[in-house]
Scaffold this motif. Sequence first.
Motif, PDB file in Angstrom:
ATOM      1  N   HIS B 163     -35.525  -8.611 -10.184  1.00 56.63           N
ATOM      2  CA  HIS B 163     -34.321  -7.884  -9.823  1.00 56.63           C
ATOM      3  C   HIS B 163     -33.272  -8.811  -9.203  1.00 56.63           C
ATOM      4  O   HIS B 163     -32.089  -8.720  -9.508  1.00 56.63           O
ATOM      5  CB  HIS B 163     -34.663  -6.759  -8.854  1.00 56.63           C
ATOM      6  N   LEU B 166     -31.457 -10.647 -11.827  1.00 56.76           N
ATOM      7  CA  LEU B 166     -30.433  -9.836 -12.487  1.00 56.76           C
ATOM      8  C   LEU B 166     -29.157  -9.814 -11.650  1.00 56.76           C
ATOM      9  O   LEU B 166     -28.046  -9.977 -12.165  1.00 56.76           O
ATOM     10  CB  LEU B 166     -30.967  -8.420 -12.693  1.00 56.76           C
ATOM     11  N   GLU B 167     -29.327  -9.666 -10.333  1.00 52.74           N
ATOM     12  CA  GLU B 167     -28.149  -9.674  -9.453  1.00 52.74           C
ATOM     13  C   GLU B 167     -27.439 -11.014  -9.521  1.00 52.74           C
ATOM     14  O   GLU B 167     -26.210 -11.085  -9.559  1.00 52.74           O
ATOM     15  CB  GLU B 167     -28.585  -9.406  -8.000  1.00 52.74           C
ATOM     16  N   ARG B 169     -27.510 -13.233 -11.996  1.00 54.16           N
ATOM     17  CA  ARG B 169     -26.840 -13.398 -13.292  1.00 54.16           C
ATOM     18  C   ARG B 169     -25.589 -12.547 -13.351  1.00 54.16           C
ATOM     19  O   ARG B 169     -24.561 -12.953 -13.895  1.00 54.16           O
ATOM     20  CB  ARG B 169     -27.790 -13.025 -14.440  1.00 54.16           C
ATOM     21  N   ALA B 170     -25.661 -11.344 -12.784  1.00 49.82           N
ATOM     22  CA  ALA B 170     -24.498 -10.461 -12.794  1.00 49.82           C
ATOM     23  C   ALA B 170     -23.343 -11.095 -12.022  1.00 49.82           C
ATOM     24  O   ALA B 170     -22.205 -11.120 -12.488  1.00 49.82           O
ATOM     25  CB  ALA B 170     -24.864  -9.111 -12.183  1.00 49.82           C
ATOM     26  N   ASP B 173     -21.900 -13.895 -13.900  1.00 43.57           N
ATOM     27  CA  ASP B 173     -21.205 -13.433 -15.096  1.00 43.57           C
ATOM     28  C   ASP B 173     -19.812 -12.919 -14.763  1.00 43.57           C
ATOM     29  O   ASP B 173     -18.828 -13.273 -15.403  1.00 43.57           O
ATOM     30  CB  ASP B 173     -22.046 -12.317 -15.747  1.00 43.57           C
ATOM     31  N   SER B 174     -19.708 -12.065 -13.759  1.00 43.61           N
ATOM     32  CA  SER B 174     -18.401 -11.532 -13.386  1.00 43.61           C
ATOM     33  C   SER B 174     -18.455 -11.033 -11.949  1.00 43.61           C
ATOM     34  O   SER B 174     -19.093 -10.026 -11.655  1.00 43.61           O
ATOM     35  CB  SER B 174     -18.008 -10.392 -14.328  1.00 43.61           C
ATOM     36  N   GLU B 176     -16.141  -9.696 -10.136  1.00 43.34           N
ATOM     37  CA  GLU B 176     -15.476  -8.408  -9.920  1.00 43.34           C
ATOM     38  C   GLU B 176     -16.362  -7.257 -10.374  1.00 43.34           C
ATOM     39  O   GLU B 176     -16.501  -6.259  -9.679  1.00 43.34           O
ATOM     40  CB  GLU B 176     -14.151  -8.366 -10.671  1.00 43.34           C
ATOM     41  N   ALA B 177     -16.948  -7.427 -11.560  1.00 38.48           N
ATOM     42  CA  ALA B 177     -17.837  -6.376 -12.054  1.00 38.48           C
ATOM     43  C   ALA B 177     -19.034  -6.221 -11.121  1.00 38.48           C
ATOM     44  O   ALA B 177     -19.515  -5.111 -10.896  1.00 38.48           O
ATOM     45  CB  ALA B 177     -18.289  -6.683 -13.484  1.00 38.48           C
ATOM     46  N   ALA B 178     -19.504  -7.342 -10.565  1.00 40.51           N
ATOM     47  CA  ALA B 178     -20.628  -7.277  -9.642  1.00 40.51           C
ATOM     48  C   ALA B 178     -20.248  -6.493  -8.385  1.00 40.51           C
ATOM     49  O   ALA B 178     -21.028  -5.695  -7.875  1.00 40.51           O
ATOM     50  CB  ALA B 178     -21.098  -8.688  -9.271  1.00 40.51           C
ATOM     51  N   ALA B 179     -19.019  -6.715  -7.910  1.00 35.68           N
ATOM     52  CA  ALA B 179     -18.581  -6.043  -6.683  1.00 35.68           C
ATOM     53  C   ALA B 179     -18.559  -4.529  -6.871  1.00 35.68           C
ATOM     54  O   ALA B 179     -18.970  -3.792  -5.982  1.00 35.68           O
ATOM     55  CB  ALA B 179     -17.197  -6.536  -6.271  1.00 35.68           C
ATOM     56  N   SER B 181     -20.386  -2.919  -8.862  1.00 41.96           N
ATOM     57  CA  SER B 181     -21.721  -2.439  -9.232  1.00 41.96           C
ATOM     58  C   SER B 181     -22.654  -2.404  -8.043  1.00 41.96           C
ATOM     59  O   SER B 181     -23.861  -2.425  -8.203  1.00 41.96           O
ATOM     60  CB  SER B 181     -22.326  -3.326 -10.319  1.00 41.96           C
ATOM     61  N   ILE B 183     -23.410  -4.619  -5.863  1.00 40.09           N
ATOM     62  CA  ILE B 183     -24.139  -5.843  -5.516  1.00 40.09           C
ATOM     63  C   ILE B 183     -23.544  -6.387  -4.232  1.00 40.09           C
ATOM     64  O   ILE B 183     -22.330  -6.506  -4.122  1.00 40.09           O
ATOM     65  CB  ILE B 183     -24.018  -6.887  -6.634  1.00 40.09           C
ATOM     66  N   ARG B 293     -18.927 -17.018 -17.956  1.00 43.26           N
ATOM     67  CA  ARG B 293     -19.703 -17.539 -16.848  1.00 43.26           C
ATOM     68  C   ARG B 293     -21.165 -17.485 -17.218  1.00 43.26           C
ATOM     69  O   ARG B 293     -21.758 -16.430 -17.261  1.00 43.26           O
ATOM     70  CB  ARG B 293     -19.437 -16.704 -15.600  1.00 43.26           C
ATOM     71  N   LYS B 294     -21.696 -18.651 -17.507  1.00 52.96           N
ATOM     72  CA  LYS B 294     -23.081 -18.682 -17.995  1.00 52.96           C
ATOM     73  C   LYS B 294     -24.041 -19.010 -16.872  1.00 52.96           C
ATOM     74  O   LYS B 294     -23.753 -19.839 -16.042  1.00 52.96           O
ATOM     75  CB  LYS B 294     -23.237 -19.766 -19.059  1.00 52.96           C
TER      76      LYS B 294
END
Lengths: 239, 295
Positions: B163, B166-167, B169-170, B173-174, B176-179, B181, B183, B293-294
């Motif tokens: 888990h 996943l956080e 990688r998230a 990756d992004s 803003e999207a993580a914020a 979601s 996280i 963002r890899k």
Amino acid sequence: MLEIRDIKTSYGKIAALKGVSLDIHDGGLTCLLGPNGAGKTTLIWTIAGILKAQGGSMKIEGENILGLKPHQIVSKGIVTVPENRLVFPDMSVRDNLIAGAFSRRKEKGGVEGDLEDVLTRFPRLRERSEQLAGTLSGGEQQMLAVGRALMAKPKILLMDEPSTGLAPIIVEEIFEIIGGLRDEGRTIFLVEQNAHMALKYANRFYLLEQGKVTFSGEPGAVDHDEVIQRAYLGARKAS
Amino acid sequence: MLDLVQNTLDGIAAGSAYALLAIGFTLIFGVMRRLNIAFGPSIMVGIFLGAWVHVQWSAGLIEAALATFIGALLASIYIERLSFAAIRGDAALASMASSFALWMQLEQGVSLAFPGRTTAFPTLPPLPDIQIAGLFLGGDDLLVLLSAGLVLLVLHRLIYHSHFGLEMRALADSAEAAAVSRININRVAFLTFCLAALVGAVAGLLIAATDGQITPKFGLWATMKGLIAMMIGGLGSLRGALLGGLVLGIVEAQAQWYLGAAAREIVVYGLLFLCLIVLPGGIAGVRDTGAERKL
């Protein structure tokens, strides 16, 4: 349900929101319209806790939530579907959805069940569940962003311009999804440029111009053309 | 021909340690989009704590290893608090400059605490050398290879099947999207820093124990090797960091054999230069568009 009073947000010295007040009622679609640069996205980011407000108050069910961090805001049930879809492009569709349920990881069965629900709601996501999100079409990414938000079990869904950059036929499809969510009794706050479509689905709307709410009402009770014109052009333009 | 193969083998052994350093850099850079150039010096603090317990209480490798992990972890947390958590996320240059300041601070501090030029470090347990078909692999090298491989396996499992992974990688990756979601970005960034410190400490431990002695210049050395390997591999890509480390090790070994020790550094910097010109995205081909963002 969500009560916003006199919110002020600025970027450095430039005031983007100059005291915005509005209410998002329980169950139903509240829509925020306004021209470019009115501060619509700023308001969404402020509610989501990503931007800090300089003043005002924000309460959900009477509880103050101004100044909380983004992940804490999400824990209060306020979940954002950001503009331009903002999925995790290099993660699979499935991982993107699981990412939406981050704080609920303890309830194992619940997350699996919700994943199933979302995949049933959006069959196209099920077909592509192992594909990287970045390879989806714009409409599918929007569905994924909505699906990810639903995974967080939102009390209020904040949607920032879901129609941006999508073909008209896809926009119709997205609004049908939003209409479906509204009919299920969910509380949705929709920020839109596309006033024409938004007014078709909204229960109540606000007009934001130059950082202030200048007009509010129910779609049936007002002259749509007037609202649409102001939403696109702003009030200062001569008609 | 045999020389070429033997050099490659030696290069892979050295390169696996470089790869760990590069992975440490990449974890931090991938998740934070900010460069921690004090990464090498934080490992240096770790191995000196290890050396200290060795010299002070004549502790063995296990205790020294434990002290190395603790030292690297504490130094990393110090850097994270001062140069990263305290500085706004979009001020990448401020973080880098600030981590440079801490680098100097750590290096000077250790130099003052250990005035001798070199300090002894416990050596690796002796493993038999292997000889097959004229090829030679030293016991130390074998142990380094095995340990690095083990760390890679654990990391892979953590990043792609947990888990927290996943956080991570998230967030990579992004942001803003993580914020949005849910996280907790600060927490994930902090834990990533700790993870990088542990991976780096393994590399530092292996290198220090192979050499049997350390100097405060280890920080500079580790930062240079890790950065070069990361840049050759492709900024922000874990696969790139692994490949970059191995390529760096192999090229060094070949250059040393065919051209001599003096030419080795020239060849390495030449390779880096060539990579930046011909393959700006590194071996892993990272497309630098900001959105890509890899990890």
